[in-house]
Design a protein around this motif. Structure first.
Motif, PDB file in Angstrom:
ATOM      1  N   CYS A 126       0.773  -1.214  -0.049  1.00  0.00           N
ATOM      2  CA  CYS A 126       0.022   0.012   0.243  1.00  0.00           C
ATOM      3  C   CYS A 126       0.855   1.355  -0.072  1.00  0.00           C
ATOM      4  O   CYS A 126       1.879   1.295   0.596  1.00  0.00           O
ATOM      5  CB  CYS A 126      -1.105   0.111   1.309  1.00  0.00           C
ATOM      6  SG  CYS A 126      -0.090  -0.192   2.748  1.00  0.00           S
ATOM      7  N   GLY A 127       0.519   2.406  -0.663  1.00  0.00           N
ATOM      8  CA  GLY A 127       1.067   3.581  -0.742  1.00  0.00           C
ATOM      9  C   GLY A 127       2.352   3.544  -1.616  1.00  0.00           C
ATOM     10  O   GLY A 127       2.444   2.476  -2.437  1.00  0.00           O
ATOM     11  N   GLU A 128       3.047   4.487  -1.941  1.00  0.00           N
ATOM     12  CA  GLU A 128       3.959   4.701  -2.935  1.00  0.00           C
ATOM     13  C   GLU A 128       5.290   4.034  -2.474  1.00  0.00           C
ATOM     14  O   GLU A 128       5.671   4.084  -1.355  1.00  0.00           O
ATOM     15  CB  GLU A 128       4.331   6.419  -3.229  1.00  0.00           C
ATOM     16  CG  GLU A 128       3.096   6.936  -4.092  1.00  0.00           C
ATOM     17  CD  GLU A 128       2.939   6.446  -5.530  1.00  0.00           C
ATOM     18  OE1 GLU A 128       3.879   5.898  -6.084  1.00  0.00           O
ATOM     19  OE2 GLU A 128       1.622   6.163  -5.624  1.00  0.00           O
ATOM     20  N   PRO A 129       6.196   3.400  -3.217  1.00  0.00           N
ATOM     21  CA  PRO A 129       7.600   3.306  -2.886  1.00  0.00           C
ATOM     22  C   PRO A 129       8.197   4.420  -2.013  1.00  0.00           C
ATOM     23  O   PRO A 129       7.839   5.443  -2.234  1.00  0.00           O
ATOM     24  CB  PRO A 129       8.242   2.965  -3.926  1.00  0.00           C
ATOM     25  CG  PRO A 129       7.154   2.431  -5.101  1.00  0.00           C
ATOM     26  CD  PRO A 129       6.065   3.407  -4.671  1.00  0.00           C
ATOM     27  N   VAL A 130       9.111   3.849  -1.222  1.00  0.00           N
ATOM     28  CA  VAL A 130      10.036   4.869  -0.457  1.00  0.00           C
ATOM     29  C   VAL A 130      11.215   4.499  -0.698  1.00  0.00           C
ATOM     30  O   VAL A 130      11.907   3.446  -0.687  1.00  0.00           O
ATOM     31  CB  VAL A 130       9.546   4.580   0.967  1.00  0.00           C
ATOM     32  CG1 VAL A 130       9.778   3.625   1.627  1.00  0.00           C
ATOM     33  CG2 VAL A 130      10.112   6.047   1.899  1.00  0.00           C
ATOM     34  N   ALA A 131      12.118   5.625  -0.643  1.00  0.00           N
ATOM     35  CA  ALA A 131      13.566   5.643  -0.958  1.00  0.00           C
ATOM     36  C   ALA A 131      14.381   6.462   0.205  1.00  0.00           C
ATOM     37  O   ALA A 131      13.850   7.351   0.864  1.00  0.00           O
ATOM     38  CB  ALA A 131      13.986   6.034  -2.351  1.00  0.00           C
ATOM     39  N   GLU A 132      15.336   5.877   0.452  1.00  0.00           N
ATOM     40  CA  GLU A 132      16.422   6.737   1.309  1.00  0.00           C
ATOM     41  C   GLU A 132      17.714   6.759   0.601  1.00  0.00           C
ATOM     42  O   GLU A 132      18.294   5.889   0.006  1.00  0.00           O
ATOM     43  CB  GLU A 132      16.654   6.084   2.645  1.00  0.00           C
ATOM     44  CG  GLU A 132      15.445   6.280   3.482  1.00  0.00           C
ATOM     45  CD  GLU A 132      15.550   5.751   4.991  1.00  0.00           C
ATOM     46  OE1 GLU A 132      14.615   5.744   5.689  1.00  0.00           O
ATOM     47  OE2 GLU A 132      16.599   5.226   5.321  1.00  0.00           O
ATOM     48  N   ARG A 133      18.387   8.040   0.801  1.00  0.00           N
ATOM     49  CA  ARG A 133      19.844   8.116   0.433  1.00  0.00           C
ATOM     50  C   ARG A 133      20.810   7.640   1.701  1.00  0.00           C
ATOM     51  O   ARG A 133      20.380   8.119   2.593  1.00  0.00           O
ATOM     52  CB  ARG A 133      20.069   9.604  -0.110  1.00  0.00           C
ATOM     53  CG  ARG A 133      21.384   9.535  -0.410  1.00  0.00           C
ATOM     54  CD  ARG A 133      21.845  11.114  -0.973  1.00  0.00           C
ATOM     55  NE  ARG A 133      23.235  11.105  -1.349  1.00  0.00           N
ATOM     56  CZ  ARG A 133      23.773  12.054  -1.829  1.00  0.00           C
ATOM     57  NH1 ARG A 133      23.028  13.291  -2.055  1.00  0.00           N
ATOM     58  NH2 ARG A 133      24.920  12.080  -2.255  1.00  0.00           N
ATOM     59  N   LEU A 134      21.754   7.127   1.500  1.00  0.00           N
ATOM     60  CA  LEU A 134      22.687   6.546   2.429  1.00  0.00           C
ATOM     61  C   LEU A 134      23.838   7.461   2.015  1.00  0.00           C
ATOM     62  O   LEU A 134      24.244   7.549   0.910  1.00  0.00           O
ATOM     63  CB  LEU A 134      22.936   5.187   2.319  1.00  0.00           C
ATOM     64  CG  LEU A 134      21.880   4.196   2.248  1.00  0.00           C
ATOM     65  CD1 LEU A 134      22.371   2.713   2.390  1.00  0.00           C
ATOM     66  CD2 LEU A 134      21.240   4.459   3.635  1.00  0.00           C
ATOM     67  N   PHE A 135      24.558   8.247   3.353  1.00  0.00           N
ATOM     68  CA  PHE A 135      25.664   8.824   3.022  1.00  0.00           C
ATOM     69  C   PHE A 135      26.849   8.231   3.319  1.00  0.00           C
ATOM     70  O   PHE A 135      27.330   8.378   4.485  1.00  0.00           O
ATOM     71  CB  PHE A 135      25.612  10.559   3.845  1.00  0.00           C
ATOM     72  CG  PHE A 135      24.222  11.081   3.302  1.00  0.00           C
ATOM     73  CD1 PHE A 135      24.353  11.986   2.292  1.00  0.00           C
ATOM     74  CD2 PHE A 135      22.893  11.091   3.885  1.00  0.00           C
ATOM     75  CE1 PHE A 135      23.360  12.908   1.848  1.00  0.00           C
ATOM     76  CE2 PHE A 135      21.917  11.920   3.524  1.00  0.00           C
ATOM     77  CZ  PHE A 135      22.379  12.620   2.587  1.00  0.00           C
ATOM     78  N   LEU A 136      27.405   7.405   2.729  1.00  0.00           N
ATOM     79  CA  LEU A 136      28.616   6.468   2.845  1.00  0.00           C
ATOM     80  C   LEU A 136      29.716   7.228   2.653  1.00  0.00           C
ATOM     81  O   LEU A 136      30.755   6.496   3.013  1.00  0.00           O
ATOM     82  CB  LEU A 136      28.282   5.153   2.275  1.00  0.00           C
ATOM     83  CG  LEU A 136      26.824   4.440   2.563  1.00  0.00           C
ATOM     84  CD1 LEU A 136      26.740   2.944   1.692  1.00  0.00           C
ATOM     85  CD2 LEU A 136      26.546   4.316   3.924  1.00  0.00           C
ATOM     86  N   GLY A 137      29.919   8.036   1.756  1.00  0.00           N
ATOM     87  CA  GLY A 137      31.207   8.636   1.430  1.00  0.00           C
ATOM     88  C   GLY A 137      32.503   7.939   1.129  1.00  0.00           C
ATOM     89  O   GLY A 137      32.190   6.530   0.994  1.00  0.00           O
ATOM     90  N   ASP A 138      33.484   8.323   1.129  1.00  0.00           N
ATOM     91  CA  ASP A 138      34.802   7.481   0.840  1.00  0.00           C
ATOM     92  C   ASP A 138      35.379   7.047   2.150  1.00  0.00           C
ATOM     93  O   ASP A 138      36.335   6.319   1.884  1.00  0.00           O
ATOM     94  CB  ASP A 138      35.554   8.646   0.132  1.00  0.00           C
ATOM     95  CG  ASP A 138      35.817   8.303  -1.279  1.00  0.00           C
ATOM     96  OD1 ASP A 138      35.457   7.463  -1.575  1.00  0.00           O
ATOM     97  OD2 ASP A 138      36.125   9.323  -1.770  1.00  0.00           O
ATOM     98  N   GLY A 139      34.821   7.221   3.321  1.00  0.00           N
ATOM     99  CA  GLY A 139      35.577   7.112   4.568  1.00  0.00           C
ATOM    100  C   GLY A 139      36.948   7.326   4.489  1.00  0.00           C
ATOM    101  O   GLY A 139      37.299   8.536   3.624  1.00  0.00           O
ATOM    102  N   ASP A 140      37.806   6.773   5.347  1.00  0.00           N
ATOM    103  CA  ASP A 140      39.330   7.021   5.131  1.00  0.00           C
ATOM    104  C   ASP A 140      39.909   6.067   4.219  1.00  0.00           C
ATOM    105  O   ASP A 140      40.072   5.067   4.583  1.00  0.00           O
ATOM    106  CB  ASP A 140      39.716   7.027   6.415  1.00  0.00           C
ATOM    107  CG  ASP A 140      41.267   7.413   6.528  1.00  0.00           C
ATOM    108  OD1 ASP A 140      41.781   7.569   5.679  1.00  0.00           O
ATOM    109  OD2 ASP A 140      41.773   7.486   7.628  1.00  0.00           O
ATOM    110  N   ALA A 141      40.153   6.632   2.998  1.00  0.00           N
ATOM    111  CA  ALA A 141      40.575   5.891   1.816  1.00  0.00           C
ATOM    112  C   ALA A 141      41.654   5.320   2.121  1.00  0.00           C
ATOM    113  O   ALA A 141      42.263   4.184   1.839  1.00  0.00           O
ATOM    114  CB  ALA A 141      40.598   6.658   0.505  1.00  0.00           C
TER     115      ALA A 141
END
Length: 194
Positions: A126-141
């Motif tokens: 039921c309802g529309e799909p939902v999305a989230e952005r994950l801010f995973l970044g580069d970390g300490d490369a």
């Protein structure tokens, strides 16, 4: 994967099994890791129907029904694409719920998006799909480089955190009650919002 991820997968599988509902997964950057976690949970065969690893953009369009114009305009790393993948796998595999992952694990940016940009999505009954952005970044490369100077450890981290993110979102959505309201109109984080 971590014990927390395994626990989250087991909880989702148990919740779905108790409800008599099913789940399918559409994966891009995670390449089957979500399906692996779900199938490792006891009772998975009652709830998990299968997955599509749509790594290539054309498979997102051809197998999952993601709009080709959307892919051309926004690229594969986009919240609307993630929602369309989740909704598409739900239809393609005839499941009550669909989850999706799309993003950039590296080593290079993709579609104008930096490494670590990930979108996860859930489509339910039921309802529309939902999305989230994950801010995973580069970390300490520097800390994530292997002995060859590559970025395998960074890619592994981003992919593992993407699995955690989509399972966390699924759990959150499973806890919601169906209200029959459009998330866009109710101010939720549905995929129709800009």
């Amino acid at each position: 994967m971590t014990e927390a991820v395994a626990s989250r997968a087991a909880t989702a599988v148990a919740m779905l099994g108790e409800r008599g509902e099913t789940l399918a997964a559409a994966e891009s950057l995670t390449g089957g890791l979500v399906a692996a976690e779900l199938t490792a949970a006891a009772g998975a065969s009652r709830a998990f129907v299968g997955s599509v690893t749509a790594y290539a953009t054309r498979l997102k369009r051809d197998l999952l029904g993601v709009d080709g114009e959307l892919l051309d305009r926004r690229g594969a790393v986009d919240p609307e694409v993630a929602c369309a993948m989740a909704a598409g796998v739900r239809v393609a595999l005839d499941a009550d719920w669909g989850v999706a992952t799309t993003g950039v694990a590296g080593p290079e940016p993709q579609d104008g998006q930096p490494v670590g940009t990930v979108y996860v999505a859930v489509a339910g009954p039921c309802g529309e799909p939902v999305a989230e952005r994950l801010f995973l970044g580069d970390g300490d490369a520097r800390d994530e480089r292997d002995e060859r100077g590559g970025s395998a450890a960074r890619r592994d981290r981003i992919r593992a955190e993407s699995v955690q993110g989509v399972l966390r979102l699924l759990y959150k959505e499973l806890q919601r009650e169906c209200r029959g309201k459009d998330r866009e109109q109710t101010g939720g984080n549905g995929c129709l919002q800009p």
